[in-house]
Design an enzyme around this catalytic site. Structure first.
Site, PDB file in Angstrom:
ATOM      1  NE  ARG A  24      -0.827   2.235   2.768  1.00 25.19           N
ATOM      2  CZ  ARG A  24      -0.976   3.721   3.510  1.00 25.19           C
ATOM      3  NH1 ARG A  24      -0.390   4.703   2.520  1.00 25.19           N
ATOM      4  NH2 ARG A  24       0.159   3.428   4.213  1.00 25.19           N
ATOM      5  CG  ASP A  25       3.576   4.640   3.260  1.00 26.57           C
ATOM      6  OD1 ASP A  25       3.418   5.354   2.383  1.00 26.57           O
ATOM      7  OD2 ASP A  25       3.016   5.049   4.252  1.00 26.57           O
ATOM      8  CG  HIS A 217       3.352   4.473   9.347  1.00 26.43           C
ATOM      9  ND1 HIS A 217       2.629   4.008   8.701  1.00 26.43           N
ATOM     10  CD2 HIS A 217       3.776   5.481   8.753  1.00 26.43           C
ATOM     11  CE1 HIS A 217       2.599   3.952   7.783  1.00 26.43           C
ATOM     12  NE2 HIS A 217       3.412   5.052   7.346  1.00 26.43           N
ATOM     13  CG  HIS A 219       7.605   7.680   5.534  1.00 26.54           C
ATOM     14  ND1 HIS A 219       7.406   6.964   4.094  1.00 26.54           N
ATOM     15  CD2 HIS A 219       6.327   7.540   6.099  1.00 26.54           C
ATOM     16  CE1 HIS A 219       6.837   7.346   3.778  1.00 26.54           C
ATOM     17  NE2 HIS A 219       6.109   6.939   5.307  1.00 26.54           N
ATOM     18  CB  CYS A 250       2.711  10.292   1.215  1.00 24.98           C
ATOM     19  SG  CYS A 250       0.547  11.276   0.908  1.00 24.98           S
ATOM     20  CG  ASN A 259       6.872   3.311   4.821  1.00 22.43           C
ATOM     21  OD1 ASN A 259       6.474   3.695   3.945  1.00 22.43           O
ATOM     22  ND2 ASN A 259       5.980   3.644   6.046  1.00 22.43           N
TER      23      ASN A 259
HETATM   24  P1  HMG Z   1     -13.249  14.344  -2.814  1.00 27.48           P
HETATM   25  O1  HMG Z   1     -12.865  14.917  -4.462  1.00 27.48           O
HETATM   26  O2  HMG Z   1     -13.513  15.819  -1.473  1.00 27.48           O
HETATM   27  O3  HMG Z   1     -14.869  13.480  -2.402  1.00 27.48           O
HETATM   28  O4  HMG Z   1     -12.089  13.665  -2.273  1.00 27.48           O
HETATM   29  P2  HMG Z   1     -16.253  13.589  -1.975  1.00 27.48           P
HETATM   30  O5  HMG Z   1     -17.005  12.977  -0.725  1.00 27.48           O
HETATM   31  O6  HMG Z   1     -16.079  15.264  -2.768  1.00 27.48           O
HETATM   32  O7  HMG Z   1     -16.538  12.821  -3.535  1.00 27.48           O
HETATM   33  C1  HMG Z   1     -16.579  13.217  -4.856  1.00 27.48           C
HETATM   34  C2  HMG Z   1     -16.106  12.728  -5.862  1.00 27.48           C
HETATM   35  O8  HMG Z   1     -15.738  10.977  -5.250  1.00 27.48           O
HETATM   36  C3  HMG Z   1     -17.922  11.566  -5.098  1.00 27.48           C
HETATM   37  O9  HMG Z   1     -18.388  10.779  -6.761  1.00 27.48           O
HETATM   38  C4  HMG Z   1     -18.038  10.547  -4.625  1.00 27.48           C
HETATM   39  O10 HMG Z   1     -18.760   9.253  -4.435  1.00 27.48           O
HETATM   40  C5  HMG Z   1     -16.465   9.793  -4.991  1.00 27.48           C
HETATM   41  P3  HMG Z   1     -19.635  11.779  -7.919  1.00 27.48           P
HETATM   42  O11 HMG Z   1     -20.766  12.137  -6.849  1.00 27.48           O
HETATM   43  O12 HMG Z   1     -18.807  12.634  -8.002  1.00 27.48           O
HETATM   44  O13 HMG Z   1     -19.485  10.585  -8.587  1.00 27.48           O
HETATM   45  N1  HMG Z   1     -15.640   9.444  -3.762  1.00 27.48           N
HETATM   46  C6  HMG Z   1     -15.245   7.457  -3.929  1.00 27.48           C
HETATM   47  N2  HMG Z   1     -14.800   7.085  -5.060  1.00 27.48           N
HETATM   48  C7  HMG Z   1     -14.711   5.729  -5.045  1.00 27.48           C
HETATM   49  N3  HMG Z   1     -13.361   5.926  -3.407  1.00 27.48           N
HETATM   50  C8  HMG Z   1     -13.428   6.596  -2.347  1.00 27.48           C
HETATM   51  C9  HMG Z   1     -14.612   7.879  -2.737  1.00 27.48           C
HETATM   52  N4  HMG Z   1     -15.031   8.752  -2.037  1.00 27.48           N
HETATM   53  C10 HMG Z   1     -15.529   9.491  -2.561  1.00 27.48           C
HETATM   54  N5  HMG Z   1     -13.399   6.609  -0.899  1.00 27.48           N
HETATM   55  C11 HMG Z   1     -10.974  12.089  -0.392  1.00 27.48           C
HETATM   56  C12 HMG Z   1     -12.045  13.182  -0.612  1.00 27.48           C
HETATM   57  C13 HMG Z   1     -10.521  11.842   0.490  1.00 27.48           C
HETATM   58  C14 HMG Z   1     -11.951  10.756  -1.321  1.00 27.48           C
HETATM   59  C15 HMG Z   1      -9.843  11.996  -0.834  1.00 27.48           C
HETATM   60  O14 HMG Z   1      -9.877  13.028  -0.536  1.00 27.48           O
HETATM   61  C16 HMG Z   1      -8.639  10.649  -1.204  1.00 27.48           C
HETATM   62  O15 HMG Z   1      -9.677   9.682  -1.855  1.00 27.48           O
HETATM   63  N6  HMG Z   1      -7.682  11.408  -0.723  1.00 27.48           N
HETATM   64  C17 HMG Z   1      -6.819   9.996  -0.275  1.00 27.48           C
HETATM   65  C18 HMG Z   1      -5.819  10.608  -0.710  1.00 27.48           C
HETATM   66  C19 HMG Z   1      -4.890   9.602  -0.420  1.00 27.48           C
HETATM   67  O16 HMG Z   1      -4.724   7.964  -0.629  1.00 27.48           O
HETATM   68  N7  HMG Z   1      -2.953   9.432   0.483  1.00 27.48           N
HETATM   69  C20 HMG Z   1      -2.607   8.077   0.558  1.00 27.48           C
HETATM   70  C21 HMG Z   1      -2.764   7.298   1.900  1.00 27.48           C
HETATM   71  S1  HMG Z   1      -2.689   8.479   3.477  1.00 27.48           S
HETATM   72  C22 HMG Z   1      -0.661   8.304   4.096  1.00 27.48           C
HETATM   73  O17 HMG Z   1       0.538   7.511   3.246  1.00 27.48           O
HETATM   74  C23 HMG Z   1      -0.061   8.141   5.510  1.00 27.48           C
HETATM   75  C24 HMG Z   1       0.066   7.303   5.589  1.00 27.48           C
HETATM   76  O18 HMG Z   1       1.030   6.454   5.030  1.00 27.48           O
HETATM   77  C25 HMG Z   1       0.234   7.314   7.108  1.00 27.48           C
HETATM   78  C26 HMG Z   1       2.019   8.379   7.562  1.00 27.48           C
HETATM   79  O19 HMG Z   1       2.946   7.666   6.412  1.00 27.48           O
HETATM   80  O20 HMG Z   1       2.038   9.003   7.271  1.00 27.48           O
HETATM   81  C27 HMG Z   1      -1.312   6.805   5.383  1.00 27.48           C
HETATM   82 MG    MG Z   2       3.078   6.543   4.753  1.00 23.63          MG
END
Ligand code: HMG
Ligand code: MG
Length: 308
Positions: A24-25, A217, A219, A250, A259
């Site tokens: 995933r990450d 966690h 990096h 990220c 990581n």
């Molecule tokens: P948004 O654009 O504000 O979404 O994104 P929304 O709620 O306004 O919805 C817009 C459209 O997206 C809608 O469809 C929803 O149904 C659809 P429409 O009505 O326009 O046809 N939608 C989705 N479709 C599929 N799957 C979903 C989903 N949600 C809404 N889950 C949102 C907000 C949270 C969805 C967006 O910002 C997002 O997906 N962000 C994820 C970013 C990400 O994955 N980042 C990396 C992971 S975090 C990380 O790596 C850190 C970590 O490792 C820890 C660390 O290192 O600190 C964990």
């Molecule tokens: Mg991470």
């Protein structure tokens, strides 16, 4: 294959749970989209190497992270034994619906400790992220899923600079209050040093958070991940996130690199006589194979040393 000479040290746990985040990450951050069959083989090999918790993918918006848009397809092709936990990232109810449809048993929500990263990563404010998480976690728990909570930018933020420890404690507490069984403290951009780790864990305990529910966690951008991890183990933490080969980053925090590498962690824990259940030789072979798939050398120093 060479093994570390074993010598135990006081004040450390007998056993550590490694929470593998490579699929995933790691893969969320690759420029190229990895074929779903390669992802499935990667997860299978990690399980075969003895990893019992493998974060496999994300049910986030596919436009935000196209690298993991095949989450449902990947899970449908995996046939892991019940003894392997395979959590997935879920940000909201839409993601939960997709995860439930795919039959997952464990999800991880991911909060930001800072306003700027909440906006960049989740298109939310700090408070709005909880409006998104609350119904998601309630429904997940009601469906019998276990829920992990991540907190990102615990030790420094690329846009805001220093992050007040109280702010991190507040976000972590709110995740615990929602019902997250595990809380993973993210050093998203790899800037932490050990004093910060001690301070945060102490403050969390003073705020009533059980150290047994914490995971770390790190990096490894500034080369501090292993030192920070050892520090956390001395503070009582027994769950450590890492990624095979040191993959990771990220896409919404450009200064994030890979990581802590699982091999580097296992080398250290093996040397300390701490049980992980991981077969280092199989794991190294997996990372060598994965680096061939990705067409780039592994970041892990242990993989470089053992496979070189
Ligand atoms: P948004 O654009 O504000 O979404 O994104 P929304 O709620 O306004 O919805 C817009 C459209 O997206 C809608 O469809 C929803 O149904 C659809 P429409 O009505 O326009 O046809 N939608 C989705 N479709 C599929 N799957 C979903 C989903 N949600 C809404 N889950 C949102 C907000 C949270 C969805 C967006 O910002 C997002 O997906 N962000 C994820 C970013 C990400 O994955 N980042 C990396 C992971 S975090 C990380 O790596 C850190 C970590 O490792 C820890 C660390 O290192 O600190 C964990
Ligand atoms: Mg991470």
């Amino acid at each position: 294959m060479r093994k570390p000479q074993r010598s135990k040290a006081d004040g450390l746990p007998e056993q550590v749970t490694i929470y593998e985040v490579g699929p995933r990450d790691g893969l969320q951050n690759e420029d190229a989209i990895v074929d779903v069959a390669v992802k499935a083989e990667f997860v299978r090999r990690l399980a075969d190497a003895g990893l019992t918790t493998i974060e496999t993918t994300s049910f986030v918006h596919p436009k935000w992270v196209p690298q993991l848009a095949d989450a449902a397809e990947l899970l449908a092709t995996l046939d892991l034994p019940d003894s392997v936990r395979a959590p997935v990232l879920v940000p909201n109810e839409r993601g939960l619906d997709r995860a439930l449809e795919a039959g997952v048993r464990e999800i991880a929500i991911f909060a930001s400790a800072t306003e700027t990263f909440a906006k960049k990563n989740l298109n939310s404010t700090l408070d709005e992220q909880f409006a998104m998480f609350t119904p998601t976690v309630e429904r997940a728990l009601a469906s019998g899923l276990a829920v992990r909570g991540y907190v990102s930018m615990c030790y420094g933020d690329p846009w805001e600079g220093d992050v007040p420890v109280g702010q991190v404690v507040e976000v972590t507490r709110r995740l615990a209050d929602l019902g997250c069984h595990e809380l993973s403290l993210g050093d998203t951009i790899g800037v932490a040093t050990p004093g910060q780790v001690i301070e945060l864990i102490d403050e969390l305990q003073q705020a009533g958070v059980d150290v047994g529910s914490l995971a770390v966690h790190f990096h490894d951008t500034y080369g501090q991940a292993l030192a920070n991890t050892l520090t956390a183990l001395r503070e009582g933490v027994t769950t450590v996130d890492s990624s095979a080969g040191g993959l990771g980053g990220c896409p919404y925090a450009e200064s994030a690199t890979g990581n802590l590498a699982t091999e580097d962690l296992v080398w250290q824990l093996d040397g300390l006589g701490i049980t992980t259940g991981v077969d280092l030789e199989k794991l190294v072979a997996t990372s060598v194979w994965m680096s061939q798939q990705l067409g780039k050398p592994p970041a892990s120093r242990v993989v470089q040393a053992l496979a070189g």
